[in-house]
Write a protein that holds these residues in place. Structure first.
Motif, short mmCIF file in Angstrom:
data_model
loop_
_atom_site.label_atom_id
_atom_site.label_comp_id
_atom_site.label_asym_id
_atom_site.label_seq_id
_atom_site.Cartn_x
_atom_site.Cartn_y
_atom_site.Cartn_z
N ASN A 38 -7.66 1.26 4.23
CA ASN A 38 -7.92 0.38 3.35
C ASN A 38 -9.37 0.42 2.77
O ASN A 38 -10.27 0.67 3.63
CB ASN A 38 -7.78 -1.15 3.62
CG ASN A 38 -8.37 -1.70 4.98
OD1 ASN A 38 -7.88 -1.51 5.89
ND2 ASN A 38 -9.60 -2.00 4.91
N ASN A 39 -9.64 -0.20 1.90
CA ASN A 39 -11.11 0.00 1.29
C ASN A 39 -12.02 -1.17 2.09
O ASN A 39 -11.53 -2.19 2.44
CB ASN A 39 -11.25 -0.73 -0.10
CG ASN A 39 -12.66 -0.78 -0.72
OD1 ASN A 39 -13.32 -1.76 -0.95
ND2 ASN A 39 -13.11 0.33 -1.50
N LYS A 62 -14.23 -3.40 1.49
CA LYS A 62 -14.41 -4.73 0.97
C LYS A 62 -13.08 -5.45 1.36
O LYS A 62 -13.35 -6.78 1.52
CB LYS A 62 -14.66 -4.83 -0.41
CG LYS A 62 -15.89 -4.01 -0.92
CD LYS A 62 -16.21 -4.08 -2.42
CE LYS A 62 -15.23 -3.60 -3.29
NZ LYS A 62 -15.14 -2.06 -3.30
N LEU A 63 -12.13 -5.07 1.57
CA LEU A 63 -10.93 -5.76 2.15
C LEU A 63 -11.32 -6.48 3.48
O LEU A 63 -11.09 -7.50 3.87
CB LEU A 63 -9.61 -4.98 2.24
CG LEU A 63 -8.82 -4.92 0.76
CD1 LEU A 63 -7.79 -3.86 0.87
CD2 LEU A 63 -8.47 -6.28 0.21
N TYR A 64 -11.86 -5.70 4.54
CA TYR A 64 -12.13 -6.02 5.79
C TYR A 64 -13.15 -7.06 5.74
O TYR A 64 -13.43 -8.13 6.45
CB TYR A 64 -12.28 -4.90 6.74
CG TYR A 64 -12.58 -5.72 8.18
CD1 TYR A 64 -11.35 -5.99 8.93
CD2 TYR A 64 -13.58 -5.93 8.62
CE1 TYR A 64 -11.67 -6.58 10.13
CE2 TYR A 64 -14.12 -6.34 9.99
CZ TYR A 64 -12.66 -6.79 10.48
OH TYR A 64 -12.86 -7.40 11.93
N GLU A 124 -14.13 -9.03 3.30
CA GLU A 124 -13.49 -10.16 2.80
C GLU A 124 -12.72 -11.24 3.97
O GLU A 124 -12.83 -12.18 4.19
CB GLU A 124 -12.51 -10.25 1.68
CG GLU A 124 -13.49 -9.85 0.37
CD GLU A 124 -12.47 -9.65 -0.59
OE1 GLU A 124 -11.16 -10.01 -0.53
OE2 GLU A 124 -12.86 -9.48 -1.85
N ASN A 125 -11.90 -10.30 4.79
CA ASN A 125 -11.36 -10.81 5.93
C ASN A 125 -12.18 -11.44 6.87
O ASN A 125 -11.85 -12.60 7.34
CB ASN A 125 -10.25 -9.78 6.50
CG ASN A 125 -9.64 -10.29 7.70
OD1 ASN A 125 -8.52 -11.10 7.48
ND2 ASN A 125 -10.11 -9.80 8.81
N GLU A 135 -10.04 4.33 -0.02
CA GLU A 135 -9.27 3.44 0.38
C GLU A 135 -9.14 3.80 1.92
O GLU A 135 -8.01 3.90 2.54
CB GLU A 135 -7.84 4.19 -0.33
CG GLU A 135 -7.96 3.80 -1.40
CD GLU A 135 -6.62 4.19 -2.40
OE1 GLU A 135 -5.96 5.09 -1.77
OE2 GLU A 135 -6.28 3.65 -3.42
N MET A 179 -8.00 -5.61 -8.76
CA MET A 179 -7.67 -4.68 -7.88
C MET A 179 -8.25 -3.37 -7.90
O MET A 179 -8.67 -2.36 -6.68
CB MET A 179 -6.13 -4.48 -7.75
CG MET A 179 -5.25 -5.81 -7.17
SD MET A 179 -5.81 -6.46 -5.71
CE MET A 179 -5.55 -5.16 -4.51
N PHE A 222 -10.82 -2.11 -5.38
CA PHE A 222 -10.68 -1.62 -3.88
C PHE A 222 -10.13 -0.36 -4.07
O PHE A 222 -9.76 0.24 -2.92
CB PHE A 222 -9.65 -2.57 -3.31
CG PHE A 222 -10.22 -4.11 -3.24
CD1 PHE A 222 -10.81 -4.63 -2.31
CD2 PHE A 222 -9.55 -4.96 -3.98
CE1 PHE A 222 -11.35 -5.69 -2.34
CE2 PHE A 222 -10.16 -6.41 -3.99
CZ PHE A 222 -10.80 -6.52 -3.01
N SER A 223 -10.32 0.51 -5.01
CA SER A 223 -9.67 1.82 -4.95
C SER A 223 -10.31 2.84 -6.02
O SER A 223 -10.15 4.26 -5.85
CB SER A 223 -8.39 1.70 -5.41
OG SER A 223 -8.00 1.18 -6.77
#
Length: 365
Positions: A208-209, A211-213, A215-216, A329, A26, A29-30
């Motif tokens: 959010n970071n 990379k989360l989007y 990946e989504n 973030e 994790m 992402f931060s």
């Protein structure tokens, strides 16, 4: 000025789990230090980044502003018709040069100290470069005698066009067509099959970071489970024909579906899947009317180009998504909805009424 701190070795910052790449710590992402590495290694590294559409700067001297990672960019159409991409920071003090999102001008002037640049980034003029005359005839202030304007210019990116404008900071990045690969290049040309025009643009700020989007957008599993509207009205379900395509390096990704091939599935009809709601209905079913616009019969496709660009087709609605990192973030998603000059009045009207760009002989309504 903040004193730069040398980056620590990666092994001191990041400890990857023993399970391999199927498990992601994790921390990625931060961690602020990882975010700084990404700006140099990814966004200013050997990669290509979506900057905008050609139609955003159609005439000589037209410009628009964009971004690569956390670096602001000016994209400008030169007097000769080519496109240049320049870092939107004055080389003197780093001030933002252009605050307008779009416009037209013959040169760019930094508002802070009036340094003036041409469309290639060349420094043309410096205010009080020779100083001012004093009372005794001497010159006061000004730049040093050996100051050479040619050594002070805006950083200029490489620019290539594949129906869309892409830019790169790196000479090591391969030509854009090679970077995309034939599968991705062909799908871009297939989707942008006409003369594009911008219908609308909006932005979403996300806590959010980035990379989360990213990946989504590459996740193949969630749309038919999470997006209730899509599954209920059979716009995208796993029981329809579909698939995934990637480039040779697996950097880029296309997930697609053909909604008209849906044969139903027990999992949907049983009601055990949250996204299937039999009690939903539409007061106006023309909201989801559509027409097979492409010979491949694909009705939904999400194409992602590493690191932060998405080209979408949902029925006859075409659009781009530009993902903008705003810190470890926080990120922003810029949506641009695209029509085509070839669209009929009925198709344009259908879009204004429903938000979906309809295609077909009579707007398919």
């Amino acid at each position: 000025m903040t004193q730069a701190v040398a980056a620590r070795p990666v092994q001191e910052v990041l400890h990857w789990p023993g399970q391999g790449f199927s498990h992601v710590p994790m921390q990625v992402f931060s961690d602020p230090e990882i975010y700084r590495w990404e700006q140099d290694l990814i966004f200013r590294g050997p990669t290509w980044h979506f900057l905008g559409l050609e139609i955003e700067a159609p005439r000589p001297n037209d410009f628009f502003t964009s971004v690569v990672g956390d670096t602001p960019i000016i994209v400008v159409r030169t007097a000769h018709g080519s496109l240049n991409a320049l870092v939107n920071r004055c080389v003197h003090k780093g001030a933002t040069i252009c605050y307008r999102p779009v416009g037209s001008c013959e040169r760019f002037t930094c508002p802070y100290h009036n340094w003036i640049y041409d469309h290639s980034g060349r420094l043309l003029s410096v205010a009080f470069e020779k100083g001012l005359p004093g009372r005794n005839g001497e010159r006061l202030g000004g730049m040093p005698a050996d100051f050479d304007k040619s050594g002070h210019r805006l950083m200029r990116l490489r620019v290539e066009i594949a129906g869309l404008i892409f830019g790169s900071f790196s000479d090591a990045a391969p030509p854009l067509e090679d970077y995309l690969g034939p599968v991705m290049s062909d799908h871009i040309r297939r989707t942008l099959h006409g003369r594009p025009k911008i219908l609308a643009r909006y932005r979403q700020l996300m806590q959010n970071n980035w990379k989360l989007y990213a990946e989504n957008a590459r996740d193949n599993y969630h749309p038919s489970l999470l997006h209730t509207f899509f599954s209920t009205f059979k716009l995208n379900r796993l029981s329809a024909e579909g698939g995934v395509r990637q480039d040779a390096r697996s950097w880029h990704h296309i997930v697609f579906a053909k909604k008209h091939t849906d044969q139903g599935a027990a999992e949907y009809s049983s009601g055990t899947i949250r996204a299937q709601k039999d009690d939903f209905g539409l007061g106006d079913p023309t909201l989801i009317s559509s027409w097979l616009e492409f010979e491949d019969e694909i009705t939904n496709s999400i194409e992602t180009i590493f690191p932060t660009f998405t080209l979408q087709q949902i029925l006859n609605s075409i659009g781009t998504r530009q993902l903008v990192p705003l810190g470890p973030e926080k990120s922003e998603l810029v949506w641009t909805l695209i029509g085509f000059e070839e669209d009929t009045e009925e198709q344009a009207y259908a879009f204004s009424q429903t938000g979906l760009r309809k295609s077909g002989p009579c707007g398919a309504v």
